[in-house]
Design an enzyme around this catalytic site. Structure first.
Site, PDB file in Angstrom:
ATOM      1  CE  LYS A   1      -3.674  -2.575   2.237  1.00 54.67           C
ATOM      2  NZ  LYS A   1      -4.302  -2.986   3.488  1.00 54.67           N
TER       3      LYS A   1
ATOM      4  CD  GLN B   1      -3.258  -4.406   6.757  1.00 56.36           C
ATOM      5  OE1 GLN B   1      -3.155  -3.412   6.056  1.00 56.36           O
ATOM      6  NE2 GLN B   1      -3.762  -5.543   6.292  1.00 56.36           N
TER       7      GLN B   1
ATOM      8  CG  ASP C   1      -9.681  -0.657   4.413  1.00 51.01           C
ATOM      9  OD1 ASP C   1      -9.257  -0.878   3.263  1.00 51.01           O
ATOM     10  OD2 ASP C   1      -9.061  -0.980   5.452  1.00 51.01           O
TER      11      ASP C   1
END
Ligand code: NAD
Length: 297
Positions: free
Chosen positions: A54, A98, A121
């Site tokens: 990422k 995460q 997300d």
């Protein structure tokens, strides 16, 4: 028949190139670069690999990013306080925690703490709810990446029978929403299967489009798929491989070798859906910076 390969690396690169150009335009208008704040709790090696990918993608498209690594002993209260700090920081556009989190922390609870306007997300209940209602929202990156693949290759989805295997909050469930809703590009008749589904083949054999996100290596074999079906393999599984330096290799949920001979289109693993997930995250972060989804924020 031998299926055409859906090249996720190529489509992801095209998606990233568009984001890169848009970031440049955005900055040329006098705006600062979009900023993605990543949080890692603990030091799970797989999570570190994902964050590395990422970070690299951010650098590639001109998005600024920072990763805060927190001790895996952190309390829920402390973690939520860190996130609230990011919520209030106007120089941060997107926040990504995460997953998975250590077992003493509830991911639902932590995700709900993120300001939904920074939830790039697309996991916050506000974004999931708005997705279900076909309202503007941050869409979960992996299923959004799959929809982008259909679009890029002009693979028809409307009125097809789509079968999704896996019903998780981050992949299977939002995938089924994107495929099934009348108001999205999906418009497919959609069946969702999960570990409680009896006789999986009865469903998979009727799928014009089969999306597999179960996390079970080689779950789908040739005899389970319809001739000419479109096969999207979301699974990423590590299996032992003595011939590899690392001692393992990555395989999907689909037995690629046999299924490829029967399908019309198929995604490989690696190089299929995976790169799209990261590309869609870049797209969402730019949307957050531009306040395109929630203009009043
Ligand atoms: P998860 O474990 O949260 O959910 C798995 C789902 O599959 C559940 O709904 C479960 O009921 C179902 N399932 C499990 N075994 C099954 C079986 N034998 N038959 C039918 N259904 C079954 O997993 P997840 O987070 O949704 O991830 C699924 C897979 O996708 C994993 O391999 C993960 O690594 C991969 N993944 C890939 C990407 C990507 O970018 N390509 C992103 C996220 C997840």
């Amino acid at each position: 028949m031998s299926a055409e390969i859906i090249d996720g690396r190529k489509v992801a690169e095209l998606t990233r190139a568009r984001v890169r150009e848009d970031v440049q335009d955005w900055k040329a208008k006098g705006n600062r670069a979009p900023f993605l704040q990543v949080v890692l709790v603990g030091d799970d090696p797989a999570s570190k690999v994902y964050i590395g990918a990422k970070t690299k993608a951010c650098e590639d498209v001109g998005i600024e990013t920072a990763t805060e690594i927190l001790q895996d002993t952190i309390s829920a209260k402390e973690l939520k306080s860190v996130i609230r700090g990011y919520n209030e920081d106007n120089s941060i556009d997107g926040i990504l925690v995460q997953l998975p989190l250590p077992s003493h922390l509830s991911s639902h609870d932590v995700i709900e703490t993120i300001d939904h306007r920074k939830d790039v997300d697309g996991f916050h209940p506000m974004n999931v709810g708005r997705l279900a209602l076909c309202q503007p929202c941050f869409k979960s990156c992996t299923p959004a990446g799959v929809m982008e693949l259909f679009k890029h290759y002009s693979i028809p989805v409307k009125s097809k029978h789509a079968v999704v295997i896996g019903a998780s909050n981050i992949v299977g469930s939002p995938m089924s929403i994107m495929l099934s809703r009348e108001n999205y590009t999906g418009k497919a008749t959609t069946t969702i299967c999960h570990k409680y589904t009896k006789d999986l083949t009865r469903h998979t054999i009727n799928a014009d489009i089969l999306v597999v996100a179960a996390g079970q290596p080689h779950l789908i074999k040739a005899e389970m798929v319809k001739e000419g079906a479109v096969i999207i393999d979301v699974g990423i599984n590590r299996v032992a491989d003595e011939t590899s330096e690392k001692g393992y290799k990555l395989v999907g949920d689909v037995d690629f070798g046999s299924v490829q001979k029967k399908a019309s289109w198929i995604t490989p693993v690696p190089g299929g859906v995976g790169p799209m997930t990261v590309a869609m995250l870049m797209k969402n972060t730019l949307l957050a910076a531009k306040k395109s989804i929630y203009p009043d924020s």
